[in-house]
Design a protein around this motif. Structure first.
Motif, mmCIF file in Angstrom:
data_model
loop_
_atom_site.group_PDB
_atom_site.id
_atom_site.type_symbol
_atom_site.label_atom_id
_atom_site.label_comp_id
_atom_site.label_asym_id
_atom_site.label_seq_id
_atom_site.Cartn_x
_atom_site.Cartn_y
_atom_site.Cartn_z
ATOM 1 N N ARG A 109 4.994 13.730 -3.088
ATOM 2 C CA ARG A 109 5.627 12.640 -2.408
ATOM 3 C C ARG A 109 7.110 12.585 -2.949
ATOM 4 O O ARG A 109 7.996 12.501 -1.810
ATOM 5 C CB ARG A 109 5.137 11.337 -2.518
ATOM 6 C CG ARG A 109 3.757 10.981 -2.153
ATOM 7 C CD ARG A 109 3.276 9.519 -2.246
ATOM 8 N NE ARG A 109 1.968 9.512 -1.691
ATOM 9 C CZ ARG A 109 1.377 8.126 -2.028
ATOM 10 N NH1 ARG A 109 1.815 6.968 -2.552
ATOM 11 N NH2 ARG A 109 0.097 8.218 -1.436
ATOM 12 N N ASP A 136 0.882 -1.283 0.009
ATOM 13 C CA ASP A 136 -0.070 0.139 -0.033
ATOM 14 C C ASP A 136 0.872 1.310 0.200
ATOM 15 O O ASP A 136 1.689 1.522 1.005
ATOM 16 C CB ASP A 136 -0.823 -0.160 1.295
ATOM 17 C CG ASP A 136 -1.903 1.328 1.200
ATOM 18 O OD1 ASP A 136 -1.388 2.213 1.367
ATOM 19 O OD2 ASP A 136 -2.972 0.876 0.999
ATOM 20 N N SER A 137 0.837 1.963 -1.115
ATOM 21 C CA SER A 137 1.867 3.125 -1.214
ATOM 22 C C SER A 137 1.507 4.231 -0.285
ATOM 23 O O SER A 137 2.478 4.989 0.257
ATOM 24 C CB SER A 137 1.696 3.623 -2.499
ATOM 25 O OG SER A 137 0.626 4.421 -3.073
ATOM 26 N N ALA A 162 5.182 3.789 -6.513
ATOM 27 C CA ALA A 162 3.575 3.158 -6.409
ATOM 28 C C ALA A 162 2.843 4.319 -6.600
ATOM 29 O O ALA A 162 1.506 3.959 -6.526
ATOM 30 C CB ALA A 162 3.631 2.002 -5.536
ATOM 31 N N ALA A 163 3.138 5.649 -6.433
ATOM 32 C CA ALA A 163 2.242 6.363 -6.173
ATOM 33 C C ALA A 163 1.108 6.903 -7.255
ATOM 34 O O ALA A 163 1.638 6.717 -8.464
ATOM 35 C CB ALA A 163 2.634 8.029 -5.686
ATOM 36 N N PRO A 164 0.079 7.165 -6.980
ATOM 37 C CA PRO A 164 -0.884 7.641 -8.273
ATOM 38 C C PRO A 164 -0.372 8.777 -8.813
ATOM 39 O O PRO A 164 0.257 9.739 -7.970
ATOM 40 C CB PRO A 164 -2.251 7.818 -7.427
ATOM 41 C CG PRO A 164 -1.951 7.687 -5.982
ATOM 42 C CD PRO A 164 -0.779 7.078 -5.688
ATOM 43 N N ALA A 165 -0.631 9.129 -9.938
ATOM 44 C CA ALA A 165 0.090 10.244 -10.541
ATOM 45 C C ALA A 165 -0.205 11.558 -9.794
ATOM 46 O O ALA A 165 0.439 12.433 -9.535
ATOM 47 C CB ALA A 165 -0.591 10.406 -11.851
ATOM 48 N N ARG A 166 -1.484 11.724 -9.411
ATOM 49 C CA ARG A 166 -1.883 13.013 -8.741
ATOM 50 C C ARG A 166 -1.084 13.322 -7.304
ATOM 51 O O ARG A 166 -1.033 14.666 -6.847
ATOM 52 C CB ARG A 166 -3.424 13.023 -8.287
ATOM 53 C CG ARG A 166 -3.876 12.045 -7.387
ATOM 54 C CD ARG A 166 -5.554 12.077 -7.153
ATOM 55 N NE ARG A 166 -5.640 11.015 -6.325
ATOM 56 C CZ ARG A 166 -5.871 9.829 -6.252
ATOM 57 N NH1 ARG A 166 -5.428 9.301 -7.552
ATOM 58 N NH2 ARG A 166 -6.184 9.050 -5.399
ATOM 59 N N ALA A 167 -0.442 12.144 -6.541
ATOM 60 C CA ALA A 167 0.148 12.365 -5.394
ATOM 61 C C ALA A 167 1.771 12.203 -5.858
ATOM 62 O O ALA A 167 2.435 12.620 -4.827
ATOM 63 C CB ALA A 167 -0.358 11.076 -4.338
ATOM 64 N N ARG A 168 2.075 11.837 -6.924
ATOM 65 C CA ARG A 168 3.742 11.510 -7.078
ATOM 66 C C ARG A 168 4.500 12.721 -6.986
ATOM 67 O O ARG A 168 5.415 12.638 -6.286
ATOM 68 C CB ARG A 168 3.816 11.108 -8.482
ATOM 69 C CG ARG A 168 5.098 10.343 -8.738
ATOM 70 C CD ARG A 168 5.443 9.562 -9.996
ATOM 71 N NE ARG A 168 4.733 8.425 -9.941
ATOM 72 C CZ ARG A 168 3.559 7.984 -10.653
ATOM 73 N NH1 ARG A 168 3.518 8.915 -11.882
ATOM 74 N NH2 ARG A 168 2.844 7.111 -10.833
ATOM 75 N N SER A 186 7.190 4.426 -1.999
ATOM 76 C CA SER A 186 5.853 5.138 -2.155
ATOM 77 C C SER A 186 5.989 5.878 -3.375
ATOM 78 O O SER A 186 4.717 6.064 -4.112
ATOM 79 C CB SER A 186 5.671 6.020 -0.870
ATOM 80 O OG SER A 186 4.529 6.888 -0.989
ATOM 81 N N TYR A 206 4.252 5.894 2.319
ATOM 82 C CA TYR A 206 4.585 7.092 2.560
ATOM 83 C C TYR A 206 4.396 7.634 4.172
ATOM 84 O O TYR A 206 5.377 8.171 4.585
ATOM 85 C CB TYR A 206 3.626 7.942 1.667
ATOM 86 C CG TYR A 206 3.727 9.510 1.913
ATOM 87 C CD1 TYR A 206 4.781 10.186 1.223
ATOM 88 C CD2 TYR A 206 2.841 10.124 2.399
ATOM 89 C CE1 TYR A 206 4.940 11.475 1.562
ATOM 90 C CE2 TYR A 206 2.751 11.557 2.388
ATOM 91 C CZ TYR A 206 4.020 12.294 2.149
ATOM 92 O OH TYR A 206 3.867 13.368 2.517
#
Length: 191
Positions: free
Chosen positions: A159, A116-117, A150-156, A147, A121
């Protein structure tokens, strides 16, 4: 080949056990019934778990943290990584449960180990801040690297900025060690 009369007499003398045939049939029927029951239970429980997770998320969105924790605890104990991450958040922030960084780290770790990314994080941040775990900049960087990957684009981007801020406090050797740990890591499902 023709059987002689003495052979027929011996077969006639062997007592047949009609009960054993019935017992075998009952065992087969019982096995079929158990199999059907297990399949039915799995098909009922899986959606119920998903529904409960949705109910827990809905409770968080309504700020009913007490109810959310009651929903997430059994799911998290059964190995649901999303429920474990939410429960880690509740313990970290003291919402619906007493604030406890050690408990938060434990739940984040269980979810992070499953891939779970968001939990990766959050666990990385706890290692950086020494909350619930000993301060370990290498371990923090390892989890933050995983993290980001594996992060979704909107959070990359967000992070990456946090990971880079943590990395700026590290020596080259520590950075290499953190990257190696991240490369050697593999997710492990609980159930």
């Amino acid at each position: 080949m023709k059987a002689n009369s003495s052979d027929r007499g011996r077969h006639d003398q062997v007592p047949r056990e009609p009960a054993s045939g019935r017992l075998r049939a009952l065992l087969v029927l019982a096995a079929v019934a158990v199999t059907i029951s297990i399949v039915a239970t799995i098909s009922i429980v899986a959606p119920a778990s998903a529904q409960s997770l949705r109910q827990g998320i809905s409770a968080v969105n309504r700020k009913d943290y007490q109810r959310a924790s009651q929903i997430f605890i059994p799911l998290a104990e059964r190995g649901n990584p999303a429920a474990q991450t939410y429960l880690g958040f509740l313990f970290e922030t003291g919402r619906g449960v007493p604030q406890n960084y050690t408990e938060a780290a434990m739940w984040y770790r269980r979810a992070a180990e499953q891939g779970d990314s968001l939990a990766q994080y959050s666990l990385g941040l706890l290692y950086d801040r020494a909350q619930g775990v000993p301060r370990d900049i290498v371990e923090a960087s390892k989890w933050l690297n995983l993290s980001v990957a594996a992060a979704p684009a909107r959070a990359r981007d967000a992070r990456q900025r946090i990971r880079d801020a943590v990395t700026s406090k590290m020596s080259r050797g520590e950075i290499a060690q953190a990257r190696l740990r991240a490369l050697e890591w593999a997710p492990v499902r609980e159930h």
